[in-house]
Design a protein around this motif. Structure first.
Motif, short mmCIF file in Angstrom:
data_model
loop_
_atom_site.label_atom_id
_atom_site.label_comp_id
_atom_site.label_asym_id
_atom_site.label_seq_id
_atom_site.Cartn_x
_atom_site.Cartn_y
_atom_site.Cartn_z
N ALA A 121 -6.62 -1.14 3.33
CA ALA A 121 -5.95 -1.59 2.19
C ALA A 121 -5.27 -0.12 1.71
CB ALA A 121 -6.62 -2.21 1.10
N GLN A 122 -3.81 -0.32 1.17
CA GLN A 122 -3.23 0.79 0.32
C GLN A 122 -3.50 0.60 -1.10
OE1 GLN A 122 -1.68 3.23 2.41
NE2 GLN A 122 -2.14 2.11 4.00
N VAL A 123 -4.06 1.71 -1.51
CA VAL A 123 -4.40 1.97 -2.88
C VAL A 123 -3.70 2.67 -3.74
CG1 VAL A 123 -6.61 0.40 -2.34
CG2 VAL A 123 -6.72 3.10 -2.53
N VAL A 124 -3.80 2.56 -5.08
CA VAL A 124 -3.63 3.49 -5.96
C VAL A 124 -4.69 3.87 -6.78
CG1 VAL A 124 -2.06 4.29 -8.12
CG2 VAL A 124 -1.08 2.86 -6.21
N TYR A 125 -4.88 5.19 -7.25
CA TYR A 125 -6.09 5.54 -7.79
C TYR A 125 -5.99 6.57 -9.08
CZ TYR A 125 -5.40 9.39 -4.63
OH TYR A 125 -4.99 10.56 -3.80
N ILE A 148 -10.16 2.80 -8.95
CA ILE A 148 -8.99 2.37 -8.14
C ILE A 148 -8.36 1.45 -9.04
CG2 ILE A 148 -8.08 1.45 -6.14
CD1 ILE A 148 -10.66 2.35 -4.65
N VAL A 149 -7.06 1.85 -9.18
CA VAL A 149 -5.98 1.29 -10.25
C VAL A 149 -5.86 -0.14 -9.55
CG1 VAL A 149 -3.83 1.38 -11.23
CG2 VAL A 149 -5.20 3.33 -11.29
N GLY A 150 -5.44 -0.08 -8.41
CA GLY A 150 -4.99 -1.29 -7.73
C GLY A 150 -4.32 -1.21 -6.53
N ILE A 151 -3.99 -2.16 -5.63
CA ILE A 151 -3.64 -2.49 -4.30
C ILE A 151 -1.98 -2.19 -4.45
CG2 ILE A 151 -3.51 -4.12 -2.24
CD1 ILE A 151 -6.25 -4.79 -3.01
N LEU A 152 -1.38 -1.42 -3.47
CA LEU A 152 0.03 -1.39 -3.48
C LEU A 152 0.38 -1.41 -2.16
CD1 LEU A 152 2.70 -1.12 -4.99
CD2 LEU A 152 2.29 1.52 -4.86
N GLU A 153 0.98 -2.49 -1.56
CA GLU A 153 1.37 -2.80 -0.11
C GLU A 153 2.72 -2.20 0.26
OE1 GLU A 153 -0.89 -2.79 2.13
OE2 GLU A 153 -2.60 -3.89 1.17
N THR A 154 3.54 -1.95 -0.80
CA THR A 154 4.86 -1.49 -0.78
C THR A 154 5.05 0.10 -1.55
OG1 THR A 154 5.67 -2.41 -2.78
CG2 THR A 154 5.63 -3.77 -1.05
N ASP A 155 6.18 0.59 -1.34
CA ASP A 155 6.29 2.04 -2.06
C ASP A 155 6.79 1.75 -3.24
OD1 ASP A 155 8.92 1.12 -1.20
OD2 ASP A 155 9.51 2.90 -0.27
N GLY A 234 9.45 3.59 -11.29
CA GLY A 234 9.63 2.48 -10.35
C GLY A 234 10.98 2.78 -9.57
N LYS A 235 11.36 2.07 -8.56
CA LYS A 235 12.36 2.04 -7.65
C LYS A 235 13.66 1.76 -8.33
CE LYS A 235 10.90 3.70 -3.42
NZ LYS A 235 11.44 4.60 -2.85
N ASP A 236 13.37 0.86 -9.49
CA ASP A 236 14.68 0.25 -10.21
C ASP A 236 15.01 1.35 -11.35
OD1 ASP A 236 12.22 0.22 -11.91
OD2 ASP A 236 12.37 -1.98 -12.05
N GLY A 237 14.10 2.66 -11.32
CA GLY A 237 14.38 3.74 -12.22
C GLY A 237 13.58 3.64 -13.58
N LEU A 238 12.98 2.61 -13.74
CA LEU A 238 12.32 2.23 -15.02
C LEU A 238 10.83 2.98 -15.08
CD1 LEU A 238 13.36 -1.51 -15.63
CD2 LEU A 238 14.29 0.68 -16.45
N ASP A 239 10.36 3.12 -16.34
CA ASP A 239 8.89 3.51 -16.34
C ASP A 239 7.76 2.50 -16.32
OD1 ASP A 239 9.70 6.29 -16.42
OD2 ASP A 239 10.54 5.75 -18.61
N TYR A 240 6.94 2.58 -15.80
CA TYR A 240 5.64 1.67 -15.60
C TYR A 240 4.41 2.55 -15.92
CZ TYR A 240 8.91 -1.51 -13.12
OH TYR A 240 9.93 -2.59 -13.02
N ILE A 241 3.37 1.68 -16.46
CA ILE A 241 2.14 2.48 -16.88
C ILE A 241 0.91 1.47 -16.46
CG2 ILE A 241 2.04 1.65 -19.19
CD1 ILE A 241 0.70 4.37 -20.06
N THR A 242 0.03 2.08 -15.85
CA THR A 242 -1.07 1.02 -15.74
C THR A 242 -2.32 1.66 -16.55
OG1 THR A 242 -1.94 2.67 -13.93
CG2 THR A 242 -0.78 0.81 -13.30
N LEU A 243 -2.94 0.76 -17.15
CA LEU A 243 -4.12 1.20 -17.98
C LEU A 243 -5.37 -0.09 -18.14
CD1 LEU A 243 -3.05 -0.55 -20.57
CD2 LEU A 243 -1.99 1.41 -21.29
N ARG A 244 -6.19 0.53 -18.64
CA ARG A 244 -7.38 -0.45 -18.88
C ARG A 244 -7.04 -1.66 -20.09
NH1 ARG A 244 -11.94 0.56 -16.04
NH2 ARG A 244 -12.13 2.70 -15.18
#
Length: 253
Positions: A121-125, A148-155, A234-244
């Motif tokens: 699995a490809q993951v982000v931590y 581990i934040v989540g699974i990311l199968e793309t870039d 993101g690839k779209d130039g927008l900002d994303y954030i992961t949090l609890r």
């Protein structure tokens, strides 16, 4: 002003208790006057410690224990999207990689819970999680599955599938003007703490090992803690954030 450098190598450190693990070289680049006899100094700048532990070649496998996961770290990008070579100081530290081994899981209450991740699995931590290990000439990271934040199968980060109690949020764009109509520069734009939930995890485990649903759903516009989580572009130039989800303070409507 003259510069001085202190170097402590593995040969100067007793490693009998490490059983085949030897620390990497530790370097302390500093600027200022240093007297080695009593280590007095005028100033210390740029303290850098290479924390990765090197596994001796006689060991051929690493088996994580409990709820820990072994990740092969993705190599840092050496070029920009436009093909410009980046110096090592400008390369972004990777926050992703491939799961190469998992522990047996953990006990929650009276229930044994296996790790949901599979090898490959490809993951982000989380950015500062885990212990870095150099094994077979490649950098790895040993982390708890909760880091581990989540699974990311793309870039593209917007395709992230969050794990446990985490959520993926598309950050609202910063205001371009003040209330009085003045244009704001990039440096003066206030970082938003509002965004739209793009994806949510399955929820945390309760005392019986069952998943508890999260208090937000995809599509919610939320207000979140300003300094929480991990930021991504993101690839779209927008900002994303992961949090609890505990860092989400309110749902806006």
């Amino acid at each position: 002003m003259a510069s001085a450098q202190l170097t402590a190598t593995a040969s100067s450190i007793s490693t009998a208790s490490f059983g085949g693990l030897r620390p990497s070289a530790v370097r302390f680049p500093c600027v200022g006057r240093v007297r080695i006899d009593n280590l007095s100094q005028r100033s210390f700048r740029g303290l850098v410690v290479k924390a990765a532990t090197v596994v001796a070649p006689k060991y051929t496998a690493i088996k994580p224990l409990g709820d820990r996961v072994l990740i092969k770290i993705k190599e840092a990008d050496e070029k920009t999207d436009g093909g410009i070579l980046l110096p090592s100081t400008a390369q972004t530290k990777p926050q992703g990689g491939e799961v190469v081994a998992v522990g047996e899981g953990k006990k929650v209450g009276k229930t044994n819970v296996e790790i949901s991740l599979k090898t490959g699995a490809q993951v982000v931590y989380s950015k500062y999680a885990g212990t870095e290990v150099e094994f077979n000439g490649t950098k790895h990271l040993i982390v708890k599955d909760d880091d581990i934040v989540g699974i990311l199968e793309t870039d593209d980060i917007k395709d992230l599938k969050p794990l446990n109690d985490r959520v993926l949020i598309k950050v609202a764009e910063a205001e371009e003007k003040t209330a009085g109509g003045l244009l704001l520069t990039e440096a003066t734009k206030e970082k938003p703490s509002i965004g739209t939930v793009i994806a949510i995890g399955p929820g945390p485990l309760d005392e019986e090992g069952n998943r508890k649903p999260l208090s937000v759903t995809s599509g919610n516009t939320v207000l979140y803690s300003k300094y929480a989580g991990n930021d991504f572009k993101g690839k779209d130039g927008l900002d994303y954030i992961t949090l609890r989800v505990s860092d989400v303070m309110a749902v806006l409507s």
